[in-house]
Design a protein around this motif. Sequence first.
Motif, PDB file in Angstrom:
ATOM      1  N   GLY A  90      -6.349  18.447  19.736  1.00 38.99           N
ATOM      2  CA  GLY A  90      -5.915  18.843  18.397  1.00 38.99           C
ATOM      3  C   GLY A  90      -7.029  19.221  17.456  1.00 38.99           C
ATOM      4  N   ALA A  91      -8.282  19.053  17.877  1.00 42.74           N
ATOM      5  CA  ALA A  91      -9.404  19.326  16.978  1.00 42.74           C
ATOM      6  C   ALA A  91      -9.416  20.780  16.513  1.00 42.74           C
ATOM      7  CB  ALA A  91     -10.726  18.984  17.680  1.00 42.74           C
ATOM      8  N   GLU A  92      -8.968  21.692  17.372  1.00 41.21           N
ATOM      9  CA  GLU A  92      -8.929  23.116  17.006  1.00 41.21           C
ATOM     10  C   GLU A  92      -8.036  23.355  15.800  1.00 41.21           C
ATOM     11  OE1 GLU A  92      -7.227  27.292  18.959  1.00 41.21           O
ATOM     12  OE2 GLU A  92      -7.612  25.552  20.235  1.00 41.21           O
ATOM     13  N   PHE A  93      -7.041  22.493  15.613  1.00 40.06           N
ATOM     14  CA  PHE A  93      -6.097  22.643  14.496  1.00 40.06           C
ATOM     15  C   PHE A  93      -6.413  21.695  13.341  1.00 40.06           C
ATOM     16  CE2 PHE A  93      -4.000  23.453  18.536  1.00 40.06           C
ATOM     17  CZ  PHE A  93      -3.479  24.719  18.345  1.00 40.06           C
ATOM     18  N   GLY A  94      -7.444  20.886  13.470  1.00 40.47           N
ATOM     19  CA  GLY A  94      -7.721  19.872  12.461  1.00 40.47           C
ATOM     20  C   GLY A  94      -6.768  18.693  12.566  1.00 40.47           C
ATOM     21  N   LEU A  95      -6.272  18.419  13.779  1.00 40.29           N
ATOM     22  CA  LEU A  95      -5.298  17.355  14.005  1.00 40.29           C
ATOM     23  C   LEU A  95      -5.847  16.336  15.001  1.00 40.29           C
ATOM     24  CD1 LEU A  95      -2.140  19.618  14.507  1.00 40.29           C
ATOM     25  CD2 LEU A  95      -2.799  18.430  12.400  1.00 40.29           C
ATOM     26  N   ARG A  96      -5.255  15.148  14.995  1.00 43.48           N
ATOM     27  CA  ARG A  96      -5.507  14.141  16.032  1.00 43.48           C
ATOM     28  C   ARG A  96      -4.205  13.963  16.810  1.00 43.48           C
ATOM     29  NH1 ARG A  96      -8.071  12.142  11.526  1.00 43.48           N
ATOM     30  NH2 ARG A  96      -6.284  10.834  10.981  1.00 43.48           N
ATOM     31  N   ILE A  97      -4.226  14.343  18.073  1.00 44.72           N
ATOM     32  CA  ILE A  97      -3.000  14.406  18.863  1.00 44.72           C
ATOM     33  C   ILE A  97      -2.936  13.283  19.890  1.00 44.72           C
ATOM     34  CG2 ILE A  97      -1.776  15.772  20.613  1.00 44.72           C
ATOM     35  CD1 ILE A  97      -2.520  18.259  19.058  1.00 44.72           C
ATOM     36  N   THR A  98      -1.777  12.648  19.954  1.00 44.78           N
ATOM     37  CA  THR A  98      -1.451  11.653  20.976  1.00 44.78           C
ATOM     38  C   THR A  98      -0.305  12.208  21.810  1.00 44.78           C
ATOM     39  OG1 THR A  98      -2.092   9.822  19.528  1.00 44.78           O
ATOM     40  CG2 THR A  98      -0.632   9.299  21.384  1.00 44.78           C
ATOM     41  N   TYR A  99      -0.450  12.187  23.130  1.00 43.32           N
ATOM     42  CA  TYR A  99       0.606  12.676  24.015  1.00 43.32           C
ATOM     43  C   TYR A  99       1.480  11.524  24.482  1.00 43.32           C
ATOM     44  CZ  TYR A  99      -1.894  17.092  24.072  1.00 43.32           C
ATOM     45  OH  TYR A  99      -2.493  18.275  23.689  1.00 43.32           O
ATOM     46  N   ILE A 100       2.794  11.770  24.469  1.00 38.94           N
ATOM     47  CA  ILE A 100       3.773  10.757  24.841  1.00 38.94           C
ATOM     48  C   ILE A 100       4.660  11.352  25.927  1.00 38.94           C
ATOM     49  CG2 ILE A 100       5.657   9.277  24.019  1.00 38.94           C
ATOM     50  CD1 ILE A 100       4.377   9.775  21.139  1.00 38.94           C
ATOM     51  N   GLN A 101       4.644  10.762  27.112  1.00 42.39           N
ATOM     52  CA  GLN A 101       5.381  11.303  28.251  1.00 42.39           C
ATOM     53  C   GLN A 101       6.842  10.870  28.218  1.00 42.39           C
ATOM     54  OE1 GLN A 101       3.859  13.317  30.704  1.00 42.39           O
ATOM     55  NE2 GLN A 101       5.940  13.701  31.474  1.00 42.39           N
ATOM     56  N   GLN A 102       7.746  11.844  28.338  1.00 42.16           N
ATOM     57  CA  GLN A 102       9.168  11.571  28.488  1.00 42.16           C
ATOM     58  C   GLN A 102       9.536  11.869  29.941  1.00 42.16           C
ATOM     59  OE1 GLN A 102      12.000  14.153  26.465  1.00 42.16           O
ATOM     60  NE2 GLN A 102      13.322  12.416  25.952  1.00 42.16           N
ATOM     61  N   GLU A 103      10.024  10.881  30.642  1.00 46.10           N
ATOM     62  CA  GLU A 103      10.241  11.009  32.083  1.00 46.10           C
ATOM     63  C   GLU A 103      11.388  11.956  32.420  1.00 46.10           C
ATOM     64  OE1 GLU A 103       8.097   9.922  34.200  1.00 46.10           O
ATOM     65  OE2 GLU A 103       6.971   9.074  32.510  1.00 46.10           O
ATOM     66  N   ALA A 104      12.323  12.109  31.513  1.00 40.14           N
ATOM     67  CA  ALA A 104      13.458  13.015  31.714  1.00 40.14           C
ATOM     68  C   ALA A 104      13.949  13.455  30.342  1.00 40.14           C
ATOM     69  CB  ALA A 104      14.577  12.322  32.495  1.00 40.14           C
ATOM     70  N   PRO A 105      14.601  14.634  30.246  1.00 31.30           N
ATOM     71  CA  PRO A 105      15.105  15.107  28.945  1.00 31.30           C
ATOM     72  C   PRO A 105      16.365  14.349  28.542  1.00 31.30           C
ATOM     73  CG  PRO A 105      15.654  16.679  30.673  1.00 31.30           C
ATOM     74  CD  PRO A 105      14.799  15.628  31.319  1.00 31.30           C
TER      75      PRO A 105
ATOM     76  N   GLU B 223       0.243  21.319  31.401  1.00 34.71           N
ATOM     77  CA  GLU B 223      -0.061  22.622  30.803  1.00 34.71           C
ATOM     78  C   GLU B 223      -0.214  22.508  29.289  1.00 34.71           C
ATOM     79  OE1 GLU B 223       1.697  27.200  30.722  1.00 34.71           O
ATOM     80  OE2 GLU B 223       3.039  25.524  31.139  1.00 34.71           O
ATOM     81  N   VAL B 224       0.682  21.740  28.646  1.00 28.42           N
ATOM     82  CA  VAL B 224       0.590  21.570  27.193  1.00 28.42           C
ATOM     83  C   VAL B 224      -0.716  20.874  26.833  1.00 28.42           C
ATOM     84  CG1 VAL B 224       1.627  20.472  25.180  1.00 28.42           C
ATOM     85  CG2 VAL B 224       3.096  21.528  26.912  1.00 28.42           C
ATOM     86  N   ARG B 225      -1.079  19.836  27.578  1.00 27.09           N
ATOM     87  CA  ARG B 225      -2.343  19.137  27.309  1.00 27.09           C
ATOM     88  C   ARG B 225      -3.543  20.062  27.453  1.00 27.09           C
ATOM     89  NH1 ARG B 225       0.592  14.844  29.957  1.00 27.09           N
ATOM     90  NH2 ARG B 225       0.520  12.895  28.759  1.00 27.09           N
ATOM     91  N   ARG B 226      -3.519  20.898  28.491  1.00 29.49           N
ATOM     92  CA  ARG B 226      -4.644  21.796  28.739  1.00 29.49           C
ATOM     93  C   ARG B 226      -4.791  22.826  27.625  1.00 29.49           C
ATOM     94  NH1 ARG B 226      -4.597  26.676  30.830  1.00 29.49           N
ATOM     95  NH2 ARG B 226      -2.468  26.429  31.659  1.00 29.49           N
ATOM     96  N   VAL B 227      -3.680  23.378  27.148  1.00 30.37           N
ATOM     97  CA  VAL B 227      -3.735  24.444  26.143  1.00 30.37           C
ATOM     98  C   VAL B 227      -4.004  23.895  24.746  1.00 30.37           C
ATOM     99  CG1 VAL B 227      -2.389  26.262  25.024  1.00 30.37           C
ATOM    100  CG2 VAL B 227      -2.266  25.974  27.499  1.00 30.37           C
ATOM    101  N   VAL B 228      -3.384  22.773  24.396  1.00 30.85           N
ATOM    102  CA  VAL B 228      -3.489  22.235  23.032  1.00 30.85           C
ATOM    103  C   VAL B 228      -4.709  21.331  22.871  1.00 30.85           C
ATOM    104  CG1 VAL B 228      -2.310  20.866  21.275  1.00 30.85           C
ATOM    105  CG2 VAL B 228      -1.001  22.418  22.737  1.00 30.85           C
ATOM    106  N   GLY B 229      -5.047  20.585  23.921  1.00 35.78           N
ATOM    107  CA  GLY B 229      -6.199  19.698  23.853  1.00 35.78           C
ATOM    108  C   GLY B 229      -5.981  18.517  22.935  1.00 35.78           C
TER     109      GLY B 229
END
Length: 355
Positions: free
Chosen positions: A67-82, A59-65
């Motif tokens: 990062g171009a909308e914010f002028g950012l370059r975004i890398t997603y990092i998966q955390q398997e558990a909190p 969901e976060v990936r779908r909504v944020v994309g």
Amino acid sequence: MKALVLAGGRGTRLRPLTNTSAKQLFPVANKPVLFYGLEAIRDAGITEVGIIVGDTGAEVRRVVGDGAEFGLRITYIQQEAPLGLAHCVLIARDFLGDDDFVMYLGDNFLIGGIQELVAAFEQGHYDAQILLTPVDDPRSYGVAQLGRSGEIVGLEEKPEVPESDLAIVGVYMFTPAVHDAVRAISPSARGELEITDAVQWLIDSGHHVHSHLITGYWKDTGRVEDMLECNRIVLESIETQVHGTVDDRTQITGRVVIEAGAVVEASVLRGPIVVGADTKIVGSYLGPFTSIGGGCTVEDAEIEYSIVMNASTVRGVSRIEASLIGKGVEVTPAPSTPRTHQLVIGDHSTVRLRS
């Protein structure tokens, strides 16, 4: 400098809403909380952002994309558990490299941005800098003790007898020295790698850890009352914009934003209020500090000091206030006879009914 944004928490205090949605994407004045943090990072001149995600990562990936909308370059990092905030730093090592970085909790709401914090960190040549604010009851927070020149000499996590009233805000500045700290500490009693333990390790190892007191408004949006208060603060500053359609039977008082495609008929709107795109308000009263999301229907109803998320319907009910209504929700009257309440409620919900 880079940024590490934490958006992987489960948001247990906002259940059942967080059973299906990321708490960082809950709306404040019809904009996700996470967006305010990303904009603050961009405004501080940082463009490389890593976002830690968990179960709601898709969901976060779908909504944020990207990062171009914010002028950012975004890398997603998966955390398997909190497994703790320090664990987030641990798994982001490859992304962060040897750069200084700001760590920003994605469910924190901070008015005034982080430009001053970043500038003070760069000028002070600190190994770490922690954002602090005075609070009435420090027992619910991580608490810092300061030396005479503002250096942090000790930290406590939710102490029974706090040494100060200075709570740790969810924004931290670090040099690469923190990577040694997160590898050196052990999990706490709750099984997490605590960032307070990592900062304490830096202090005990002779690193320079400094404080920075915030001057603006800050809130951890982990509870319904916090979300409503943040919504109020943002709505205080809006300016009237009417891009939708308002008929001549509608009364508008105060500052109101009506987004494109919205229709308001025979209603009373007392701002500050935001009405989302393609929403229909008919024969209703909307009171101050109310946000209605996009694609909603409010008909023959009264709503005040509340947040209604996208695609929800409120019809034929009186005086809803201090409420957080999720996405795709339907609120309608129960049959008048017999005089009963008819409820379909998810786990971990809170319902308050008049007797």
